[in-house]
Every structure is written in structure tokens, then in C-alpha cells.
Design a protein around this motif. Sequence first.
Motif, short mmCIF file in Angstrom:
data_model
loop_
_atom_site.label_atom_id
_atom_site.label_comp_id
_atom_site.label_asym_id
_atom_site.label_seq_id
_atom_site.Cartn_x
_atom_site.Cartn_y
_atom_site.Cartn_z
N HIS A 20 -24.69 -24.52 10.21
CA HIS A 20 -24.62 -25.92 10.60
C HIS A 20 -25.18 -26.01 12.00
O HIS A 20 -24.77 -25.22 12.87
CB HIS A 20 -23.16 -26.39 10.55
CG HIS A 20 -22.99 -27.85 10.87
ND1 HIS A 20 -23.73 -28.84 10.24
CD2 HIS A 20 -22.19 -28.48 11.76
CE1 HIS A 20 -23.36 -30.02 10.72
NE2 HIS A 20 -22.44 -29.83 11.65
N ASP A 21 -26.13 -26.94 12.20
CA ASP A 21 -26.67 -27.09 13.56
C ASP A 21 -27.31 -25.81 14.05
O ASP A 21 -27.20 -25.48 15.24
CB ASP A 21 -25.49 -27.40 14.51
CG ASP A 21 -25.56 -28.83 15.00
OD1 ASP A 21 -26.57 -29.49 14.75
OD2 ASP A 21 -24.58 -29.26 15.64
N ASP A 22 -27.94 -25.08 13.15
CA ASP A 22 -28.59 -23.82 13.50
C ASP A 22 -27.64 -22.75 14.03
O ASP A 22 -28.07 -21.79 14.67
CB ASP A 22 -29.71 -24.03 14.54
CG ASP A 22 -30.89 -24.80 13.94
OD1 ASP A 22 -30.96 -24.90 12.70
OD2 ASP A 22 -31.71 -25.31 14.72
N ARG A 23 -26.35 -22.92 13.73
CA ARG A 23 -25.39 -21.90 14.16
C ARG A 23 -24.51 -21.50 12.99
O ARG A 23 -24.16 -22.33 12.16
CB ARG A 23 -24.50 -22.43 15.29
CG ARG A 23 -25.19 -22.55 16.64
CD ARG A 23 -24.22 -23.09 17.67
NE ARG A 23 -23.67 -24.39 17.25
CZ ARG A 23 -22.72 -25.05 17.92
NH1 ARG A 23 -22.22 -24.51 19.02
NH2 ARG A 23 -22.28 -26.21 17.49
N HIS A 25 -21.19 -20.92 11.20
CA HIS A 25 -19.83 -21.44 11.32
C HIS A 25 -18.91 -20.67 10.38
O HIS A 25 -19.33 -20.21 9.33
CB HIS A 25 -19.79 -22.93 10.96
CG HIS A 25 -20.32 -23.83 12.03
ND1 HIS A 25 -21.62 -23.75 12.50
CD2 HIS A 25 -19.74 -24.83 12.74
CE1 HIS A 25 -21.81 -24.67 13.43
NE2 HIS A 25 -20.69 -25.34 13.60
N HIS A 102 -23.96 -25.37 3.56
CA HIS A 102 -23.08 -26.32 4.19
C HIS A 102 -22.67 -27.46 3.25
O HIS A 102 -21.52 -27.90 3.24
CB HIS A 102 -23.79 -26.88 5.43
CG HIS A 102 -22.98 -27.83 6.21
ND1 HIS A 102 -23.32 -29.14 6.38
CD2 HIS A 102 -21.81 -27.65 6.86
CE1 HIS A 102 -22.40 -29.73 7.10
NE2 HIS A 102 -21.48 -28.86 7.42
N PRO A 117 -17.77 -23.19 14.86
CA PRO A 117 -18.85 -22.28 15.25
C PRO A 117 -18.26 -20.91 15.54
O PRO A 117 -17.17 -20.82 16.15
CB PRO A 117 -19.42 -22.91 16.53
CG PRO A 117 -18.96 -24.33 16.51
CD PRO A 117 -17.67 -24.35 15.75
N ARG A 164 -34.76 -20.33 10.53
CA ARG A 164 -33.61 -20.68 11.37
C ARG A 164 -32.33 -20.00 10.85
O ARG A 164 -31.45 -19.64 11.64
CB ARG A 164 -33.45 -22.19 11.43
CG ARG A 164 -34.47 -22.85 12.37
CD ARG A 164 -34.12 -24.29 12.68
NE ARG A 164 -34.29 -25.16 11.51
CZ ARG A 164 -35.43 -25.78 11.20
NH1 ARG A 164 -36.51 -25.64 11.97
NH2 ARG A 164 -35.50 -26.53 10.13
#
Lengths: 221, 221
Positions: A20-23, A25, A102, A117, A164
Motif C-alpha cells: 500500500h502506498d509503495d510500502r 504493510h 491490497h 506500515p 515498485r
Amino acid sequence: MATELIRPILTVDVVLLTLHDDRIHVVLQAREKAPHAGELALVGGYVHPEEDQSTAAAAARVLRDKAGLAVRVLEQLMTFSGGDRDPRGWSASVAYYALLPHEEIAERGDASLRMLPFAQVKGLPFDHDAIVAGAMQRCRRRAAYSSLPAFLLSPAFTLPELRRAYEAALGRSLNDSAFRRKIDELRMVEPVSGSVSKATARPAQLFRLSKSGVVEFDRTV
Amino acid sequence: MATELIRPILTVDVVLLTLHDDRIHVVLQAREKAPHAGELALVGGYVHPEEDQSTAAAAARVLRDKAGLAVRVLEQLMTFSGGDRDPRGWSASVAYYALLPHEEIAERGDASLRMLPFAQVKGLPFDHDAIVAGAMQRCRRRAAYSSLPAFLLSPAFTLPELRRAYEAALGRSLNDSAFRRKIDELRMVEPVSGSVSKATARPAQLFRLSKSGVVEFDRTV
DNA sequence: ACTTGTTATTTGCAATTTGCTATTTGAATA
DNA sequence: TATTCAAATAGCAAATTGCAAATAACAAGT
């Protein structure tokens, strides 16, 4: 022999990872029962020998019953054990990690699930901090020479998305053109008809994995 | 809840690996008790919660008491579980692998130990064939980016010996000069005074690991 | 329709790493 | 002292990787 009669508690815990958001989690769930009732922890539960064929089956059952999820990748991490990790007594927990896109969580997952995260995961009950750290380390290493990070994405994904995912899993940025070359040489993906518009720029080609499971390569990705 | 009362059997099994004749060998021991009394099997035993701090401690205890050995490397492989693997009932076995120099077994190991080349290991009781296969696979992969194979050798070794240890662990031959270059660049070893005469040729310099434990590298060896 | 902005994708070359082979070294043996 | 054997080194060719510029496709505004 008396020692055979003392049998430790056997549980499973699953480290659910998503992107999520390139991170990366970690998916957590508030515990329903004591000990640590109400606190966020890994999805887990007792192994039920009478119904579980194996600890892997127990992990899948727990994921299904407690989180409402079915995952494409569920791999064993390792077993954490000792007399201090659980107030109920000497226990062993067979830890698993699972990767899922996700959307799955939002669409099908139990409403009680929370996503944090990885960097913010700390202070979990039992030894769950150590289990999460172990899972991330394993995924990092495995990401370097396998198709594992692709399972953080939907079955159809673009190459920038895949890059990513690898970057998030590996914890470092990758050179785009070198990455494409590698993915091509490793025959990791094949194109599917259709493309994705990213609103205001050139749309990207969609791909899917050419093999359904996690594939290990001889070379690094 | 009734299910908490049914607790499975918890054991540990250790895959002892060593190097002999440039090939990885598995150390086995004839079982003393039923089931499968008298058959060669992995060194293993019950976890004793009242005396073992963890399954790792249980594995070390079993190695000490049943095989008379202390090892420098003892790492967890994974847990094998199910209702069919042991006639005594639903069980989980936390498998470990250990590496040790060949001399250790002859000098200090229990007389009941037997050594078999990995390729000849088959037909072991329980699911020990699968455990051995898993241990070899893990060691292969780990050998590619760590100092693991050095623990198949005595603390002081020559570079040709180290290369042969890597070759045996990886299952393929390595280019000698490229290997030396890598070992040098990775700062894996440091020279110790003294050298080894190989009878009829130039003696080789002795080295030891520069770090005492298994070191993981960013690059491949 | 044309220009601009943005991201996807390709291409070419430089830098690094690896693979291979020949050469040199040190000790035992004849 | 010459010969042999394996250890250790050196040098170059081949393969891989990193980098940066060029090109392509689409949306939105002019």
C-alpha cells in the motif's frame, strides 16, 4: 516416560503482508480473548489436530475463519518456542507468512483487520514483533531471487507496479530498464490483453505471471 | 474449550551434515526404541518443556545426549507436522540442520553414528527423507550467499578446501581464481600462521573465518 | 489540430563483474 | 639440479549491470 505426557501448546501465527502506498504493510487483528484481549496482534490460533491435516492447513483455516481470507501464497517461516512467550505456558507457534493484494483485504477481508506500515509495527503482544521481523527478513531475501513480490499485486499488473513491489520488498530502488531486462530474460511474465490508463500519461501494458506459484530463479532479480 | 486439551506431540530432529570425500554426508543413528527400532534415522527426540528453554535448546540437548556432539552451527529448518507422519499420533517435529567437520564425528561423536552420502539417503523412517531433502535444499541456497559451507571444515582451512566445501554444498564446480577473488573481496577469511603440506605439492596457506558465526553477504559467493 | 506534461518503454554505451587460461611459485621427489 | 604437482597470481575476453538519453502514447489545455 513422564516427559511424554507434558505436551506444549501448539499454535500458528500468520504474518499477512500487502502493498500500500509503495510500502509493505502488515495486517493485524484485535484479539478477541485473553491474554492481551483487544490488542492488535497477528492472526493466529490453536492447531486443532482433529481437523487440521498439518500446521499449514491450520494456518489456512485460521486465515479463513478469523480473517475471511484465502491467499495464493502461504509459506512457513519458522517456529517460535519457549516458556516465556505466552502466559498460558510453554508453547510453540509455527509462524507462516502470506502475501496478498491490497484490494483483497478491503473487498473480502474481515472488518476487524487493520493495516500498518512495517516500520510502524512494534509493541505487539507475545513475541509477535520478532515474528514480523523474521517474516520481513525472509521476504526480503526471497524477493531477491524469486517471483514472490508479484503476489503482493493483483493477478494482472503492469511492469512499473511490479518494479515498485520489488522495491518495497527489497527495501531499495531498482533501475527501471535493468529491471525490465531481467524480468524479460527470466521469462517471469506474459502479456495479457488490455492496458491500464494512469489518468494523465501513457498507459502501461498488463502482464500476468507465466507460472502460477512462486518461482525461484538461478540469478538475482 | 475442548480443543485446547488435545495437544500434539512435539519433537525435534536434527539433520547433521558433514563433508567427506568432497561430498556432503548425512549423519544418522540407529533408533533405540519403537517405532522403527534399529533403523537408521535422524538424531531426534521429544521436546522437554520443563528443561528446554526452546526447541533450539532441545535440539542442542538431543545432539549432546544422543550423539555426544556440540556444533558451531545449528539453524532451524522448518516444522513438519501431521497425523500420518508418526504412528504415535498427530505430531509436529521442528527440524534443525547442523554442520560440523568430519573429524568431530570420529573423535567425539557417539559410536552409534553412521555417515551416508546425501545421494544415498533414502528409505528413512517417518518423513525423514523429506526433512533431509529440505535441509539440503536450504543449505544449497544458503551456501550461495553466506559463509555456511566453511562450517563443514575445521576452524583452520585452506582455500582449496574451502572451495571444495562450497562446491559440495552448491552441487556444482566453481572457477578457482574467481572464487579466490570473491573470498578476498568479501573479506570472509584471514590468514593464520602455519601452512599445510599436501605431500607432493606446494603447501597451502591456512585461513580462518574472520567472523565466528555464519555471515550473509549481499553478493553471491 | 497542436502543444505541453507525464509516465511507459526502448536503446546504446560505459562500468563492473565474471569466466577462462596461462603463468608463476613452493615444496617433494627422483 | 631437474621434474612434478598443486597453490596462487595475473591478464584478458565475455557477460552482466548501471546509467542516461531518446522515443512513444495518452490526457489536458491552448
